[in-house]
Design a protein around this motif. Structure first.
Motif, PDB file in Angstrom:
ATOM      1  N   ALA A   1      37.765  36.752  44.993  1.00 39.84           N
ATOM      2  CA  ALA A   1      37.885  38.203  45.095  1.00 39.84           C
ATOM      3  C   ALA A   1      37.202  38.887  43.919  1.00 39.84           C
ATOM      4  O   ALA A   1      36.713  40.011  44.030  1.00 39.84           O
ATOM      5  CB  ALA A   1      39.355  38.608  45.148  1.00 39.84           C
ATOM      6  N   ASP A   2      37.185  38.213  42.775  1.00 37.23           N
ATOM      7  CA  ASP A   2      36.518  38.729  41.585  1.00 37.23           C
ATOM      8  C   ASP A   2      36.121  37.529  40.716  1.00 37.23           C
ATOM      9  O   ASP A   2      36.243  36.384  41.146  1.00 37.23           O
ATOM     10  CB  ASP A   2      37.399  39.715  40.817  1.00 37.23           C
ATOM     11  CG  ASP A   2      38.757  39.123  40.476  1.00 37.23           C
ATOM     12  OD1 ASP A   2      38.822  37.912  40.149  1.00 37.23           O
ATOM     13  OD2 ASP A   2      39.765  39.845  40.528  1.00 37.23           O
ATOM     14  N   LEU A   3      35.649  37.810  39.528  1.00 38.63           N
ATOM     15  CA  LEU A   3      35.207  36.739  38.641  1.00 38.63           C
ATOM     16  C   LEU A   3      36.236  36.436  37.551  1.00 38.63           C
ATOM     17  O   LEU A   3      35.885  35.916  36.488  1.00 38.63           O
ATOM     18  CB  LEU A   3      33.862  37.105  38.001  1.00 38.63           C
ATOM     19  CG  LEU A   3      32.707  37.363  38.965  1.00 38.63           C
ATOM     20  CD1 LEU A   3      31.412  37.613  38.200  1.00 38.63           C
ATOM     21  CD2 LEU A   3      32.534  36.198  39.933  1.00 38.63           C
ATOM     22  N   HIS A   4      37.488  36.754  37.814  1.00 43.71           N
ATOM     23  CA  HIS A   4      38.571  36.429  36.882  1.00 43.71           C
ATOM     24  C   HIS A   4      39.221  35.131  37.345  1.00 43.71           C
ATOM     25  O   HIS A   4      39.784  35.066  38.444  1.00 43.71           O
ATOM     26  CB  HIS A   4      39.602  37.552  36.821  1.00 43.71           C
ATOM     27  CG  HIS A   4      39.055  38.823  36.257  1.00 43.71           C
ATOM     28  ND1 HIS A   4      39.447  40.072  36.686  1.00 43.71           N
ATOM     29  CD2 HIS A   4      38.107  39.041  35.311  1.00 43.71           C
ATOM     30  CE1 HIS A   4      38.794  41.000  36.019  1.00 43.71           C
ATOM     31  NE2 HIS A   4      37.976  40.395  35.178  1.00 43.71           N
ATOM     32  N   ALA A   5      39.143  34.102  36.502  1.00 43.45           N
ATOM     33  CA  ALA A   5      39.704  32.801  36.872  1.00 43.45           C
ATOM     34  C   ALA A   5      41.227  32.891  36.991  1.00 43.45           C
ATOM     35  O   ALA A   5      41.873  33.670  36.286  1.00 43.45           O
ATOM     36  CB  ALA A   5      39.318  31.761  35.827  1.00 43.45           C
ATOM     37  N   ASP A   6      41.781  32.066  37.896  1.00 42.53           N
ATOM     38  CA  ASP A   6      43.229  32.097  38.104  1.00 42.53           C
ATOM     39  C   ASP A   6      43.982  31.395  36.986  1.00 42.53           C
ATOM     40  O   ASP A   6      45.195  31.560  36.849  1.00 42.53           O
ATOM     41  CB  ASP A   6      43.592  31.471  39.464  1.00 42.53           C
ATOM     42  CG  ASP A   6      43.048  30.054  39.603  1.00 42.53           C
ATOM     43  OD1 ASP A   6      42.322  29.608  38.697  1.00 42.53           O
ATOM     44  OD2 ASP A   6      43.350  29.408  40.625  1.00 42.53           O
ATOM     45  N   LYS A   7      43.300  30.570  36.205  1.00 41.60           N
ATOM     46  CA  LYS A   7      43.930  29.941  35.049  1.00 41.60           C
ATOM     47  C   LYS A   7      42.863  29.595  34.026  1.00 41.60           C
ATOM     48  O   LYS A   7      41.667  29.560  34.335  1.00 41.60           O
ATOM     49  CB  LYS A   7      44.708  28.695  35.469  1.00 41.60           C
ATOM     50  CG  LYS A   7      43.856  27.570  36.044  1.00 41.60           C
ATOM     51  CD  LYS A   7      44.728  26.356  36.370  1.00 41.60           C
ATOM     52  CE  LYS A   7      43.878  25.197  36.912  1.00 41.60           C
ATOM     53  NZ  LYS A   7      44.697  23.995  37.197  1.00 41.60           N
ATOM     54  N   THR A   8      43.327  29.319  32.815  1.00 45.56           N
ATOM     55  CA  THR A   8      42.408  28.993  31.735  1.00 45.56           C
ATOM     56  C   THR A   8      41.716  27.666  32.007  1.00 45.56           C
ATOM     57  O   THR A   8      42.305  26.746  32.566  1.00 45.56           O
ATOM     58  CB  THR A   8      43.171  28.913  30.406  1.00 45.56           C
ATOM     59  OG1 THR A   8      43.849  30.148  30.195  1.00 45.56           O
ATOM     60  CG2 THR A   8      42.221  28.662  29.260  1.00 45.56           C
ATOM     61  N   GLY A   9      40.483  27.563  31.600  1.00 47.75           N
ATOM     62  CA  GLY A   9      39.730  26.331  31.789  1.00 47.75           C
ATOM     63  C   GLY A   9      38.286  26.624  32.086  1.00 47.75           C
ATOM     64  O   GLY A   9      37.678  27.509  31.461  1.00 47.75           O
ATOM     65  N   ILE A  10      37.730  25.924  33.071  1.00 51.11           N
ATOM     66  CA  ILE A  10      36.317  26.050  33.414  1.00 51.11           C
ATOM     67  C   ILE A  10      36.199  26.260  34.918  1.00 51.11           C
ATOM     68  O   ILE A  10      36.792  25.506  35.702  1.00 51.11           O
ATOM     69  CB  ILE A  10      35.532  24.793  33.000  1.00 51.11           C
ATOM     70  CG1 ILE A  10      35.711  24.527  31.503  1.00 51.11           C
ATOM     71  CG2 ILE A  10      34.049  24.945  33.342  1.00 51.11           C
ATOM     72  CD1 ILE A  10      35.245  23.156  31.068  1.00 51.11           C
TER      73      ILE A  10
END
Length: 541
Positions: free
Chosen positions: A489-498
């Motif tokens: 939906a956007d470029l915000h990752a759902d959790k920290t990492g890669i």
């Protein structure tokens, strides 16, 4: 020059307003002499009431004793702009100055030439010295002065194209490509950006960009009968000049990207298979190896690659991983619950004082994300705490560290002035304290030099990609099957990492319009610098 100020100058400034030319070696004065014997001398400019003007933070470039298309200027106070070019009518040379300023050009001929010039240009012929002096003022629009030598001089006409500096900002002299592989200068005036010029038979094809319809003037080269701009005919040619209107650019509708995403930090999990990774168990680095004839300097050639306190070299360069991100995994038995992990890690010690070191390391303990730490230099320890409940004393543990860098340091001085050589500094990990009991097995994975030969890598260099799992699998390539990936939906990752984001788009732009592309990435977090992300962007691989 004797250091004495001329009239009109003061303080430490000395005005230089005269040039004396000695035509032959015999005409040079005996030294010392107070009276040169030169047959030709001037005060420049020669015309009474004219001057050379500097407009504050300015400079004037005077050219003397040159040849343009066989013609012999003694000097010109105009700045010669670009190479001369040959048209059907004359050799043409641009000469530039400031609108409203005086200009003066003096040329030599054996007989009086014919001069065609617009109103306001003054011609003075001195038969005794063979000097033709032209005086003029620069105007808002270009002016052309054409000099046709007498038959005795046997030269083609010369056209001086006078232009003011503002007009010169939209005047482009391009190397027009010819069919035989050679080039010849071509000029176009009045456009914001001219990109290419190609001679195809008798057609001069120009490409470029304008933000709105513009009046363009093109100097038609010898043999050119038609001129095109981005494929459209640009007026007819009269006296080797084509005038026409460039069209308004067609509106390009911005295209919105839709992305699919995939995680790329599986190497952090406990059960990840790293059996094919390089075992990092060397106890001496290549920097410590001696060879016949080596001369070491204590500061420059000191061993910066380790080993660390555990006696193991962890430096990525030592193991052949020089560019991009590098993974480390350590297998060991924990000596305490949820310890604090201490690392020495390096991205670059050479970041400029006004900048920010872009390197950092991400740390996972038994598959749980523990945090990130800056990769500063190998002399500093940084700490990260294992997540609560992630590690039990006496039980097996896996530490995964991903170190991100932007490449090797630019070594300005190679160890001069007692400094360390940055080209030999440690890269990625140097040392680690894990609160381990017994042996620690380290494994490392990155992009080796063979990545340059990867079929997915269009650059053919080691600098295109690093050691991320997705990079090693070629996820950056143009024709990757991403049909099984999740829509984002956007470029915000759902959790920290890669995470990877991928989009395909067809750039539907007019065929004959020169279009520059720009990618805009927007995030509300950018405004407050709270995104805390680093991004690598691949375009068609």
């Amino acid at each position: 020059m004797d250091g004495q100020s001329f009239v009109g100058s003061s303080d430490t400034f000395v005005s230089l307003d005269a040039v004396r030319q000695y035509l032959t070696a015999a005409s040079l004065p005996a030294y010392p002499s107070t009276q040169p014997r030169s047959p030709v001398s001037w005060t420049i400019p020669q015309k009474e009431g004219t001057a050379l003007t500097l407009h504050g933070r300015d400079a004037l470039l005077l050219t003397a004793d040159t040849v343009i298309g066989g013609h012999q200027p003694y000097y010109t106070t105009s700045q010669l702009f670009g190479a001369s070019m040959v048209t059907d009518n004359a050799t043409l040379q641009y000469a530039v100055g400031v609108n409203g300023d005086d200009g003066e050009t003096v040329l030599h001929y054996s007989a009086e030439p014919t001069v065609e010039a617009p109103e306001g240009v003054e011609k003075v012929w001195d038969a005794a010295t063979g000097q033709l002096r032209l005086n003029y003022r620069y105007k808002e629009n270009p002016q052309s002065i054409t000099i046709t030598p007498a038959a005795d001089d046997n030269e083609a006409p010369l056209t001086l194209r006078l232009s003011d500096r503002t007009k010169a900002k939209t005047t482009w002299i391009l190397d027009a490509a010819k069919s035989d592989g050679t080039t010849t200068p071509a000029a176009v005036e009045g456009v914001e950006l001219a990109r290419t010029a190609t001679l195809d038979g008798s057609n001069l094809a120009l490409t470029g960009s304008v933000s709105q319809a513009s009046s363009a003037t093109v100097i038609a080269l010898a043999g050119v009968t038609t001129v095109t701009w981005n494929g459209a005919t640009l007026g007819s040619i009269t006296d080797s000049v084509a005038n026409g209107e460039t069209a308004d650019p067609q509106e390009i509708t911005p295209q919105t990207f839709t992305f699919v995403t995939a995680r790329d930090d599986g190497e952090s999990t406990v059960d990840y298979d790293d059996s094919q990774w390089t075992v990092a168990d060397d106890t001496t680095s290549h920097q410590s190896e001696d060879y016949d004839g080596i001369v070491r300097y204590n500061n420059r050639d000191g061993n910066q690659q380790g080993h660390g306190t555990r006696g193991v070299v962890l430096d990525a360069n030592h193991y052949g991983f020089h560019t991009g991100s590098v993974w480390y995994r350590a297998h060991y038995t924990a000596s305490s619950d949820d310890p604090t992990i201490r690392l020495k890690t390096t991205a670059s010690a050479g970041a400029p004082g006004q900048g920010k070191n872009p390197g950092f390391a991400q740390v996972w303990v038994n598959g749980q994300y523990a945090g990130s730490v800056p990769a500063t230099d190998a002399g500093k320890w940084v700490s990260v705490s294992a997540p609560t409940g992630s590690v039990k004393a006496g039980e097996p543990a896996v530490l995964a560290v991903m170190v991100h860098t932007l490449g090797l340091s630019l070594d300005w001085n190679n160890g001069a002035w007692g400094t360390k050589s940055q080209s030999k500094e440690n890269r990625r990990l140097y040392d680690a304290e894990l609160n381990a009991q017994g042996a620690v097995e380290w494994r490392i994975m990155g992009a080796g030099t063979d990545s340059a030969k990867d079929g997915n890598n269009p650059s053919g260099t080691i600098y295109n990609n690093g050691g991320l799992g997705g990079e090693r699998a070629g996820w950056y390539a143009e024709n990757v099957d991403d049909s099984n990936r999740t829509e984002a939906a956007d470029l915000h990752a759902d959790k920290t990492g890669i995470a990877w984001y991928r989009s395909k788009v067809t750039l539907n732009v007019p065929k004959d319009q020169d279009v520059a592309f720009r990618l805009d990435l927007q995030s509300e977090k950018f405004k407050t610098l709270q995104d805390h992300s680093q991004v690598a962007i691949f375009v068609n691989g």
